[in-house]
Design an enzyme around this catalytic site. Structure first.
Site, PDB file in Angstrom:
ATOM      1  CB  SER A 143      -0.902   0.024   1.242  1.00 50.00           C
ATOM      2  OG  SER A 143      -1.896  -0.952   1.134  1.00 50.00           O
ATOM      3  NE  ARG A 151      -2.426   4.819   0.211  1.00 49.66           N
ATOM      4  CZ  ARG A 151      -3.055   3.660  -0.054  1.00 49.66           C
ATOM      5  NH1 ARG A 151      -2.385   2.616  -0.490  1.00 49.66           N
ATOM      6  NH2 ARG A 151      -4.361   3.548   0.149  1.00 49.66           N
ATOM      7  N   GLY A 155      -6.065  -3.298  -8.368  1.00 49.90           N
ATOM      8  CA  GLY A 155      -7.172  -2.367  -8.113  1.00 49.90           C
ATOM      9  C   GLY A 155      -6.651  -1.047  -7.561  1.00 49.90           C
ATOM     10  CB  SER A 167     -13.070   1.716  -0.608  1.00 46.69           C
ATOM     11  OG  SER A 167     -12.027   1.704  -1.565  1.00 46.69           O
ATOM     12  CG  ASP A 224      -5.907  -6.549   1.864  1.00 48.19           C
ATOM     13  OD1 ASP A 224      -6.939  -6.744   1.202  1.00 48.19           O
ATOM     14  OD2 ASP A 224      -5.176  -5.552   1.708  1.00 48.19           O
ATOM     15  NE  ARG A 268      -8.489 -11.923  -1.888  1.00 46.71           N
ATOM     16  CZ  ARG A 268      -7.707 -10.852  -1.774  1.00 46.71           C
ATOM     17  NH1 ARG A 268      -7.941  -9.949  -0.844  1.00 46.71           N
ATOM     18  NH2 ARG A 268      -6.683 -10.697  -2.597  1.00 46.71           N
ATOM     19  NE  ARG A 289      -3.959  -9.331   0.151  1.00 47.42           N
ATOM     20  CZ  ARG A 289      -2.728  -8.814   0.338  1.00 47.42           C
ATOM     21  NH1 ARG A 289      -1.801  -9.508   0.949  1.00 47.42           N
ATOM     22  NH2 ARG A 289      -2.435  -7.605  -0.098  1.00 47.42           N
TER      23      ARG A 289
END
Ligand code: S3P
Length: 444
Positions: free
Chosen positions: A27, A31, A103, A174, A330, A361, A403
């Site tokens: 993550s 960024r 995504g 989100s 996650d 999932r 995952r």
């Protein structure tokens, strides 16, 4: 990039033991890559994510005009990169931007592009092309950009425009959507505010501040100041950073250690941002012994070493519901996969978003647990996995989802007999080193 299908055989382990340092947080890497590429000057990062998802972000930013220098093949520091930014103005490429399986790349870059001059087309692989994009179209169009989706999905086209600030409440928690709006808000006229019912991971807020943006927060909202003048692009400056290890990658090893009484594992320099660290509480509640050492801050991100050991009494039970489900989204597949080895089971609810990740999932976890002989009940928004079960080795279908491949490699360590993970190559989406590192801590 062509990806070769791979199978991995996982043999049961006797214990989990050792100490590891993990690749950079996915993550944060996304960024820092986007902001470094958008800022003015040269940013330098070490321990940058080695996953294919972050490589997609780098490739997109390169196509938009940033200069990225990656280490040569065989260089000692494989994970160091240098990014020369475009100082707030990207160059529209003459080809679609390929976001691969990511995504985060697609939703967050869309926010950056919404204010830029030109027309941008974003594409992704089959899984990403099924994921909902309406959730970014609505706020970006409210800010005056134009987005054309393909039946609610990618391929999507963005026509950038001068943006106006908005006040927006995200309908589902989100961090990707929040980030998309903040990146657009950075380039809008006025102050943009995002309200969220559940505080999602705040890496964007911390990263934007580190690069020089102006943000304020309340308990349930974040506001970003937009353009200082209509003609000047936003002024972000370059930074240098050593990225923390990825706690969502660490989750596989922490869960592996949790299910072996007598285990002892230390993970160095892991990201412990409180909006990401709910897993440590859940494992502690289940009965694992966890300590955190050597805490430090890097660009306001909390980093530390995590030590975990499991006691002889084994694990208890837990229910993950409400806001915690969103914060642990996650980590839920691996928690569900170790559910059978707890004493009282794991109950997961309020996690409907799991159905629209890289795969469904909830369905895949249930299917693969059953393949291993477990009893499991599936709900629209979660799972009940009873504890006290014995699993046998099986053929696992990772469904192209990193995952799922990794979660069932962990469950396989405690199964009776060998397990074959089909689609093991998908681990490289976030964690190419996963199988080697798992082997290095599994005592057989
Ligand atoms: C992420 C946010 C989450 C998470 C994803 C990474 C991020 O997605 O599942 O792996 O870096 O912002 P959503 O924003 O769709 O919940």
């Amino acid at each position: 990039m062509s990806i070769v299908a791979q199978e991995r055989l996982i043999r049961p382990a006797r214990n989990i033991y050792g100490s590891l340092r993990l690749p950079g947080d996915k993550s944060i890497s996304h960024r820092y890559a986007m902001l470094g590429a958008f800022a003015e000057g040269v940013s330098r990062f070490t321990n940058f994510s080695t996953g294919a998802d972050c490589a997609s972000t780098l490739a997109c930013m390169e196509s938009l005009g940033a200069k990225i220098s990656r280490p040569e093949d065989g260089a000692p520091q494989k994970d160091s990169i240098e990014i020369t930014g475009v100082a707030g103005r990207v160059t529209p490429p003459d080809h679609p931007l390929d976001c691969g399986n990511s995504g985060s790349t697609m939703r967050m870059i869309s926010g950056l592009l919404a204010a830029q001059q030109g027309r941008f087309t974003l594409i992704g692989d089959a899984s990403l092309s099924r994921r909902p994009m309406e959730r970014i179209r609505k706020p970006l169009e409210a800010m005056r950009a134009r987005l054309t989706l393909t039946e609610g999905h990618a391929p999507l086209t963005i026509e950038g425009a001068p943006l106006k600030a908005i006040d927006y409440t995200t309908p589902v928690p989100s961090a990707q959507v929040k980030t998309c709006i903040l990146l657009a808000g950075l380039q809008a006229e006025g102050t943009t505010t995002v309200h969220e019912a559940v505080r999602t991971r705040d890496h964007s807020e911390l990263a934007l501040r580190a690069f020089g943006a102006r943000l304020t927060r309340t308990a349930d909202s974040v506001s970003i100041s937009g353009l200082q003048s209509r003609t000047e692009p936003p002024a972000l400056h370059a930074i240098e950073a050593a990225l923390p290890g990825d706690l969502s990658s660490a989750a596989f090893f922490l869960c592996a250690a949790a299910i072996f009484p007598g285990s002892n594992l230390v993970l160095d320099s892991v990201g412990l941002n409180p909006t990401r660290a709910a897993l440590l509480d859940v494992l502690t509640m289940l009965g694992a012994r966890i300590s955190v050492l050597n805490l430090e801050e890097r660009h306001a991100e909390l980093v530390g070493a995590v030590r975990i050991s499991a006691l002889e009494d084994g694990l208890g039970s837990t229910a993950i519901t409400g806001a915690v489900s969103a914060q642990l989204i996650d980590e839920l597949p691996v928690l569900a996969a170790i559910g059978p080895f707890t004493g009282g089971g794991i109950r997961i609810r309020d996690a409907k978003e799991l159905r629209i990740k890289e795969s469904d999932r909830i369905a895949l976890v249930a299917k693969n647990l059953r393949a291993m002989g477990a009893e499991v009940e599936e709900f629209e928004d979660g799972l009940d996995v009873p504890g006290g079960q014995t699993l046998h080795g099986a053929q696992i279908d990772a469904g192209g989802d990193h995952r799922i491949a990794m979660a069932f490699s962990v469950a396989a360590l405690r199964a009776e007999g060998e397990t074959l993970i089909h689609g093991a190559e998908s681990a490289a989406i976030s964690f190419p080193e996963f199988f080697d590192l798992l082997d290095s801590i599994a005592e057989r």
